[in-house]
Design an enzyme around this catalytic site. Structure first.
Site, short mmCIF file in Angstrom:
data_model
loop_
_atom_site.label_atom_id
_atom_site.label_comp_id
_atom_site.label_asym_id
_atom_site.label_seq_id
_atom_site.Cartn_x
_atom_site.Cartn_y
_atom_site.Cartn_z
N LYS A 1 0.87 -1.08 -0.06
CA LYS A 1 0.01 -0.07 -0.08
C LYS A 1 0.79 1.23 -0.02
O LYS A 1 0.74 2.13 -0.84
CB LYS A 1 -0.90 0.00 1.22
CG LYS A 1 -1.86 1.30 1.30
CD LYS A 1 -2.46 1.37 2.52
CE LYS A 1 -3.71 0.04 2.80
NZ LYS A 1 -4.89 0.77 2.17
N ARG B 1 -3.20 2.71 8.85
CA ARG B 1 -3.51 1.60 8.20
C ARG B 1 -2.25 0.68 8.07
O ARG B 1 -1.18 1.13 7.72
CB ARG B 1 -4.11 1.86 6.73
CG ARG B 1 -5.07 2.45 6.48
CD ARG B 1 -5.52 2.69 4.96
NE ARG B 1 -6.58 3.90 4.79
CZ ARG B 1 -7.81 3.74 4.48
NH1 ARG B 1 -8.34 2.54 4.18
NH2 ARG B 1 -8.71 4.59 4.12
N GLY C 1 -7.81 -7.69 4.83
CA GLY C 1 -8.63 -7.84 5.89
C GLY C 1 -7.94 -8.66 7.11
O GLY C 1 -8.47 -8.92 8.03
N MET D 1 -5.29 -7.50 8.74
CA MET D 1 -4.78 -6.67 9.73
C MET D 1 -5.41 -5.67 10.13
O MET D 1 -6.57 -5.36 9.53
CB MET D 1 -3.08 -6.22 9.23
CG MET D 1 -2.17 -7.63 9.36
SD MET D 1 -0.57 -7.22 8.95
CE MET D 1 -0.74 -6.54 7.21
N ARG E 1 -3.16 -1.04 -6.68
CA ARG E 1 -2.34 -2.42 -6.61
C ARG E 1 -2.51 -3.09 -7.92
O ARG E 1 -3.50 -2.83 -8.28
CB ARG E 1 -2.05 -3.27 -5.19
CG ARG E 1 -3.53 -3.82 -5.12
CD ARG E 1 -3.63 -4.60 -3.92
NE ARG E 1 -5.20 -4.82 -3.58
CZ ARG E 1 -5.71 -5.19 -2.66
NH1 ARG E 1 -5.14 -5.28 -1.55
NH2 ARG E 1 -7.04 -5.51 -2.89
N HIS F 1 -15.11 -10.10 1.51
CA HIS F 1 -14.05 -11.03 2.21
C HIS F 1 -14.42 -12.56 1.70
O HIS F 1 -13.27 -13.13 0.80
CB HIS F 1 -14.04 -11.25 3.83
CG HIS F 1 -13.16 -12.24 4.33
ND1 HIS F 1 -13.45 -13.65 4.55
CD2 HIS F 1 -11.83 -11.96 4.66
CE1 HIS F 1 -12.44 -14.13 5.13
NE2 HIS F 1 -11.47 -13.12 5.18
N ARG G 1 -0.20 -47.51 -12.78
CA ARG G 1 -0.03 -48.35 -11.39
C ARG G 1 -0.98 -49.79 -11.99
O ARG G 1 -1.94 -49.56 -12.49
CB ARG G 1 -0.44 -47.84 -10.29
CG ARG G 1 0.36 -46.57 -9.85
CD ARG G 1 -0.68 -46.08 -8.70
NE ARG G 1 0.11 -44.70 -8.32
CZ ARG G 1 -0.14 -43.56 -8.60
NH1 ARG G 1 -1.15 -43.60 -9.59
NH2 ARG G 1 0.57 -42.40 -8.13
N GLU H 1 13.54 -45.18 -6.16
CA GLU H 1 12.65 -44.81 -5.15
C GLU H 1 13.18 -45.02 -3.48
O GLU H 1 12.54 -44.82 -2.76
CB GLU H 1 11.09 -45.26 -5.44
CG GLU H 1 11.09 -46.66 -5.48
CD GLU H 1 9.74 -47.07 -5.98
OE1 GLU H 1 8.70 -46.50 -5.39
OE2 GLU H 1 9.58 -48.19 -6.60
N SER I 1 12.68 -43.78 -13.38
CA SER I 1 11.45 -42.84 -12.95
C SER I 1 11.70 -42.83 -11.41
O SER I 1 11.46 -43.70 -10.60
CB SER I 1 10.28 -43.28 -13.33
OG SER I 1 9.22 -42.39 -12.95
N GLY J 1 10.58 -42.23 -8.10
CA GLY J 1 9.37 -42.52 -7.22
C GLY J 1 9.50 -41.40 -5.99
O GLY J 1 9.97 -41.90 -5.13
N ASN K 1 7.47 -40.33 -3.86
CA ASN K 1 6.74 -40.65 -2.65
C ASN K 1 7.38 -41.56 -1.82
O ASN K 1 7.80 -41.38 -0.70
CB ASN K 1 5.33 -41.38 -3.06
CG ASN K 1 4.47 -40.61 -3.81
OD1 ASN K 1 4.68 -39.15 -4.03
ND2 ASN K 1 3.26 -40.99 -4.19
N ASP K 2 8.03 -42.69 -2.45
CA ASP K 2 8.80 -43.63 -1.60
C ASP K 2 10.16 -43.05 -1.25
O ASP K 2 10.61 -43.49 -0.19
CB ASP K 2 8.71 -45.00 -2.32
CG ASP K 2 7.69 -45.73 -1.92
OD1 ASP K 2 7.74 -46.44 -0.62
OD2 ASP K 2 6.97 -46.61 -3.02
N CYS L 1 7.69 -39.43 -10.94
CA CYS L 1 6.23 -40.11 -11.21
C CYS L 1 5.47 -39.96 -9.86
O CYS L 1 4.84 -40.75 -9.52
CB CYS L 1 6.15 -41.13 -11.75
SG CYS L 1 6.96 -42.72 -10.87
N TYR M 1 11.63 -35.50 -17.72
CA TYR M 1 10.14 -35.10 -17.63
C TYR M 1 9.56 -35.38 -16.23
O TYR M 1 10.19 -36.03 -15.42
CB TYR M 1 9.30 -36.11 -18.60
CG TYR M 1 9.21 -37.39 -18.03
CD1 TYR M 1 8.32 -37.96 -17.43
CD2 TYR M 1 10.46 -38.10 -18.54
CE1 TYR M 1 8.29 -39.28 -17.12
CE2 TYR M 1 10.35 -39.67 -18.28
CZ TYR M 1 9.36 -40.15 -17.52
OH TYR M 1 9.26 -41.45 -17.03
#
Lengths: 914, 914
Positions: free
Chosen positions: B41, B112, B121, B123, B370, B486, B594, B786, B805, B807, B809-810, B872, B892
């Protein structure tokens, strides 16, 4: 002699000409350093020939030729090998002045295996090769000993048939026994020449009967297989049989057990036969240049008069000690000569040697020598003596002792002089022997021990709940779990004998009995059994044990080891007793004090209260207050035992629900009580609430769940209590003028902020306690590196750590994604069998995991050059792993107290091997 | 103006003097690039002043001053700040020609907040500061408007009390309502000056009653807290209140949600007040330079005549569109001027701007500008339009679009082909449609969402306190508030459907019900409703939703993204439907199919037979044969959908016992049947056998157990069946002239030998099938990386792999030692709360895990330079993770179909950001 046609040389001659008129013959072409080409036996035969010792001449076909044989599909002699063998056979005939298969004066040869590493009895040998219906007459002509000739021939047929033609030995033994019965005699030696000649004929019939013509078309005569009369065919088939024996089942198993590579191959030694069975001035024997049982500096060995080597090994006749040779007419001269040979060999090899020899009509011939096997005690004495005699250096002495041999010396053993009724075999999980009555629960073990009774705890597998029973028992026997199972790890830590994974053992713990599958053996709680954790043997009844005695040589060797090693050696110890033991074995501190065991027994109820208090912080603090004083006492004892040395205390690590009841059992209990009305409504409701709570805490993969420093983050008051206790104990000792050196270790850190958070909280507690006590103690704070991410971001973590201790058990689990609790009984055996893994990565530090540790060290030192780096997994006591730790450049290894001597020596080996 | 006493400058002036006679006053000291010092601001106010736009003068206290305030304990103004404020206040008084608190012509100011990033909104703000019992008379004297003066004063007391003194607003609202009832009027504007004066007195009493003297000792007069009459005290307390509001609960929550750093601080803007409530030639409003809902190039916004800004936001009165300004007497000139302001701002900012303005007695004042928030659709259209207009480059256009915004466009809509029972109509505040049960509080919404239930949050209007409920709900419905309320702003930011301002909706939140006025429709907490935020429609009951169709701008932007991105984008898809969807979204192949889902449903019985066959290989093969044909069909559909593009099929990965019954449940079943006699002896025995079998397969840590390629090693026929099916499907398509490009992916490899073993077996199967079918298909074989060990030894593994690839997650699970199944409900929330982790590592790729991937890539390429490297895991669709993948140099990423557009744009961002 040169190669044939410029090809790789595959055959090496050894030994001088016996025929003094022989011209243009080979000299010895090898030496003792060529064991990877000539095998151990071939290299040593060449060496003895080089020394001028009496070695019957012969030649060695290389190990590489054997591996070339396997490269073809199906396996076949490499091109040119037949021709090279022919050249060397002709050379040997010249040296001997005799010809193979000759009807007048035939040459007989032995064909023996010999790989780079000793594999005693695993591969095949053919003796007396060259005999056929014609040459047997030549032997008679030469020796005038018809009985000897026919006996040699029948032995040859028998051995050739078993080794080359793959006929079971029984048929021949039956024929021999039958003949002895028919003649009314007891010993083979009582059979006459005529009897033996008849046996030769019968043996040839057996060959024709037992061998299928399809398998050996080359040997077919008139539609049946005939024992081959062509001596070159005999030779070729025998050499091939030795090649083949490299890959027989027992050789493969032996290599796996001993860690010998499969691609070494075996050499084949073709050597002129000499005969120890040519009458009373002939003999055959084996010997050692020192006593291999205790290391005493004396000539040692046995011989048999008028016998061949196989008779000695078979143990059919009683042997004489070699000292007798010099007193036996016709053998005295050979006996004297043997003393000289012993001295020559020991001087040349600078070590204790064993030998095989034959005396043929008074003349000594050396058939084999090598550095001799010895017991652990003998190894120590011999090494120390050689150093004292000025023969070898300390470095050499150290390198000659297998570190694992030291472990053996610290535990009782079955008396090797006795024979035992072995009822089952398991894994040698923790060394030493134990005798006791079978008990099937930890409580029974404790009760019996309190009553002063010795017991062996028999369990499917142990859990932390069995700890008091393991403490009480003499030894532990399990039907499941491998060498890194709970029972194995804990027993090793305690120095208690343990045999694991006895699959035949079917245990019904509730009925307090077990059966051994496929036998009628039943173990109940009255049965006495004996186990030997050094060998994995289980014996029904009481075995005689011999207690270990540690000689002065033991400490001499370890003192020398300390001069050379770079790695520090600490111990893993959770009690003052273990700490004292470790210190006596030379531990330079404690690398890991696990605190989880301190929360068992009667304290388990308190920690349960803590856990079940849940959100009620007040109740949690009450429970912890109860633990604080006992924890102070725990640490006091350990710090006192390790006065002046560092003690690394790991804050609580395991998932909290390990301290809770099994939800499945609890639910079944509830189900039963509901159906039978066996409990009041209030009690049931309470149990149901407890079940819900335990269920809410249970995890799919507890190994990757709420444990380690995550507990410290979630329950700050828990770690704070432990740090308070450590600091109080240290302050109390300091006030007594002692020098406590505690190190607080935060487990299972994955990111720097975990450590900085817990370090800040710990430092606050330490400062508070030191303020209260008015004493200052230097307490280091560091972390376990046991998660791959921690090693990878070690540069960051090291900024907040005084030390790293690589927890290789967890690191192996997470690096591989292997749950140790699961894989050992599931796919690991298959992985080892199929060689997908070279060894159990929980026993020997895996190379990939070692790479992760190396990254952790390098990155850790990059931001904190002075950081101390240790390991405290099971690997810290494994020599192969210790060598890797040395190469990585760790500061110290930490292992169970009984492994401390092993580690000291292994660390010296690592330093000396560079 | 210079710093005071050589200290860091903490205050910056903006705006020209209004008093033309003012001398020696400050000029504007900031500009739009100073948002980290002046907040958004403040920086933009300075920028507008620099442009010569009409900005009421004032000054900005820096964000750094705010952070300095927090450095003290307790927080306090840094030394010198008070003096600097005094200097700038005096300067402002000069510029305005008025004095704060002056009894004749007082200066009023607003105070302000304004942080570097918009936190709408979150603060606090105080308006009309400077009023007291004296200066209110000055306002009356200056304006001649007694009503206005007293109204301003009562508003000031109310706002100051809430913001600074922390008094709940209810007491003031009650007094106001009471006064309106007593006067029999409906609107605030109907109250007279006298009424308001009385209210001021009542409000001051409320302050004395509600505030404890201990909390504000400085304000105590005669033993009670008095509303402060000292204007400098008012100013100081207000500035401090704004500082404090940086760390209020909702601001912290908002920052966490938006990923805004906690150490930025907020600036404080003190600015001369202008009044939109000085009669019918005064007004206040908000606007956008283009339509923020759909991006149309038109001026857009609303205003209220004779009102203050808070009235617009509160949505109490109905606003007029800004186009009306030019038609309203007394406001025409300001309306014309506003058009110029819009043009100036868009030219300067080269983007759509939003503004707040006030017209005071016909004169336009700019209070804020803004770069404006916009819907995803608008963002696309505006970006494309700006490029077409030649204002910005394609690169700039791409970087202006948050990749996650694309996801929003893919949200479902009501099916337009269906008719619905429209029960109400509101404002189309945030696009997308949602169906769910009505809930009337944020807490209820959160609870329901945790229970997995879909809900629509129904509120009078939302406040920042409702944020957690908005996150939890499918959509938001409010009865009040406009498109800039809001609820509307926040919902658009979240990409969540929102319908606002449904005036007919009468909500009784405590009773959890609402009625729709003039109907008999009642919504309670059992009612299902549907809302369409694109149209503003509310429907009773469940509407049918249809998948969205994207605009041409969507594809234009993605085509541009494709021009710049380096990373390939594939999709994770397990069915032909998903594959088709992914391809339509621009996926360049499938990175992960999978196969475990293919073994569920009716096929679960077959896989159970397979597992339970145990050692019985024959029975296993029968089960697998049944699966083979169905597997062929599975793959056929997917390969066909992805004709010509690669499809990576992962062989079966999960622990086999995932397909089996729970042993605990089974044991309870057995226990019950035993006790009740509910089953025959045979049935019981069978169940017990099954239980024993399942128990023997159960694992302590299945995530680290017998799964992934370990299944392939242990049960070769399983993987062989899958590879056979893949090859058959590929051959069948090839015969049809299609171009199938299957890639066989071996999961959970930890060492090279696993891959070489399974690769050899797969190649054998592939060759067999191609022989049978008489077709050749190129089938690549690669592996998941993985496990940390796999990355560390990637140099070895790459020798046997056509592709890797990662993995993630694992890999995240094992690198951290975090079980995703466990930690998200256990310690992760605490870790995020305590900032031990910066984000959930399963959502955004962790830097440590990224280092492991980088090692894997580098080592993999070192031995196999051409290897394809992808990821992946879930991370493949997360923009922050995609940026890391780009930096690591992967080939990729692969993500869920709906995330493909996100990934394409995020990949372009990564490339453009370098």
């Amino acid at each position: 002699m040169g190669q044939t046609n410029g090809q790789t040389k595959r055959v090496y001659a050894f030994g001088e000409a016996v025929n003094e008129n022989a011209t243009d013959v080979s000299v010895t072409e090898g030496n003792k350093d060529m064991k990877y080409q000539l095998g151990g036996k071939g290299a040593n035969l060449a060496e003895m020939a080089n020394m001028g010792l009496p070695v019957p001449p012969g030649y060695t076909i290389t190990c590489q030729a054997c591996m070339e044989y396997y490269e073809s599909e199906p396996p076949a002699f490499p091109v040119g090998l037949d021709e090279e063998i022919a050249v060397y056979t002709a050379d040997l005939e010249k040296k001997m002045g005799k010809k193979l298969g000759d009807a007048d004066d035939p040459l007989l040869v032995s064909v023996r295996s010999g790989s780079p590493f000793s594999m005693p009895g695993m591969m095949d040998t053919v003796l007396n090769l060259g005999l056929n219906d014609e040459s047997v007459q030549g032997i008679i002509a030469q020796t005038g000993n018809e009985r000897f000739a026919w006996d040699s021939y029948r032995r040859f047929i028998q051995m050739f048939s078993r080794v080359v033609l793959d006929i079971e030995g029984d048929a021949f033994e039956e024929a021999l026994t039958h003949m002895k019965e028919a003649r009314g005699v007891k010993n083979d030696t009582d059979l006459s020449a005529e009897d033996l000649k008849e046996l030769v004929s019968e043996f040839k019939d057996i060959v024709s009967r037992e061998v299928s013509p399809e398998d050996y078309p080359a040997l077919v005569v008139d539609g049946v297989v005939a024992f081959p009369q062509d001596v070159n065919e005999q030779l070729r088939l025998s050499i091939e049989a030795v090649f083949k024996s490299w890959n027989n089942r027992r050789a493969i198993d032996y290599r796996r057990m001993e860690g010998i590579a499969d691609d070494l191959g075996t050499a084949v030694n073709v050597q002129a036969m000499v005969f120890g069975n040519k009458g009373d001035t002939s003999a055959t024997g084996v010997g050692f240049t020192r006593n291999p049982a205790d290391g005493t500096n004396e000539y040692y060995g046995d011989y048999l008069t008028n016998a061949q080597g196989e008779d000695v090994v078979a143990g059919i006749r009683i042997t004489e000690p070699i000292a007798e040779l010099k007193r036996q007419p016709g053998l005295e001269k050979a006996g004297e000569e043997l003393d000289g040979v012993f001295a020559t060999l020991e001087k040349a090899y600078r070590d204790m040697c064993d030998i095989e020899f034959t005396i043929e009509q008074g003349k000594l011939w050396m058939l084999q020598t090598r550095v001799g096997k010895r017991t652990a005690a003998a190894a120590l004495k011999i090494a120390v003596d050689f150093v004292n005699e000025g023969t070898i250096t300390k470095e050499e002495a150290l390198l000659r002792i297998n570190p694992m041999a030291l472990d053996q010396l610290l535990h009782p053993q079955f008396d090797p002089a006795k024979k035992y009724d072995v009822c089952a075999q398991g894994l040698n999980a923790s060394p030493g022997a134990a005798v006791g009555r079978c008990v099937f629960s930890a409580d029974d073990a404790e009760a019996a021990a309190k009553a002063g009774e010795k017991v062996v705890l028999v369990r499917w597998e142990t859990t932390p709940d069995d700890l008091h029973g393991m403490v009480a028992a003499q030894g532990i026997l399990t039907s499941h779990g491998g060498k890194t199972s709970h029972a194995a790890v804990v027993a090793r830590g305690m120095g208690k004998p343990c045999v694991c994974g006895v699959a035949e053992l079917k245990i019904d713990a509730r009925a307090k009995r077990a059966i051994i599958k496929d036998t009628d053996i039943v173990l109940d709680d009255q049965t006495i059994i004996s186990i030997d954790g050094t060998t994995g043997t289980v014996v029904c009844g009481k075995a005689d044990l011999i207690e270990p005695e540690v000689s002065g040589d033991f400490n001499t060797i370890l003192d020398w080891a300390d001069e050379f090693r770079v790695l520090g050696v600490r111990a893993n110890a959770d009690s003052p007793e273990d700490a004292t033991l470790a210190r006596n074995f030379g531990a330079e501190g404690i690398g890991l004090t696990r605190t989880e065991h301190m929360f068992l027994g009667e304290r388990k109820d308190i920690i349960q209260d803590f856990i079940l208090a849940g959100e009620d912080k007040e109740a949690r603090l009450v429970a912890l207050d109860q633990l604080l004083d006992t924890q102070v006492a725990d640490y006091l004892g350990i710090f006192e035992a390790m006065d002046g040395l560092p003690v690394t205390v790991r804050l609580l690590d395991p998932p909290l629900h390990e301290f809770l009841d099994s939800p499945r059992e609890l639910e079944i209990e509830i189900t039963k009580e509901e159906l039978t009305g066996g409990a009041s409504v209030e009690k049931l409701e309470k149990k149901k609430k407890l079940l819900a709570l335990i269920d809410s805490m249970s995890e799919m993969n507890p190994m990757l769940g709420l444990r380690g420093c995550r507990l410290g983050i979630m329950f700050p008051e828990l770690y704070s209590m432990q740090v308070r206790a450590i600091t109080r104990a240290a302050c109390a000792l300091k006030k007594q003028g002692k020098d406590p050196r505690p190190e607080v270790m935060i487990p299972l850190v994955s990111c720097k902020s975990e450590l900085t958070t817990l370090r800040a909280e710990s430092e606050k507690t330490i400062a508070e306690v030191m303020d209260e006590e008015g004493v200052v103690v230097d307490i280091k704070i560091g972390t376990m590196i046991e998660l791959p991410r921690a090693a990878i971001v070690a540069d960051k973590i090291a900024q907040a750590a005084d030390f790293f201790s690589f927890g290789t058990n967890d690191l192996t689990q997470t690096a591989f994604g292997f749950s140790r609790d699961d894989i050992e009984s599931k796919f690991l055996p298959c992985y080892l069998e199929r060689k997908i893994l070279p060894s159990n990565p929980f026993e020997t530090l895996d190379d990939g995991v070692a790479r992760i540790i190396a990254i952790g060290c390098e990155r850790g030192r990059s931001t904190n050059p002075g950081i101390k780096l240790g390991i405290c997994g099971e690997h810290g006591g494994d020599p192969a792993s210790i060598a890797k730790c040395h190469r990585i450049g760790l500061t110290y290894v930490s292992c169970s107290p009984y492994r401390v001597p092993v580690a000291r020596l292994a660390a010296a080996h690592a330093a000396l091997n560079g």
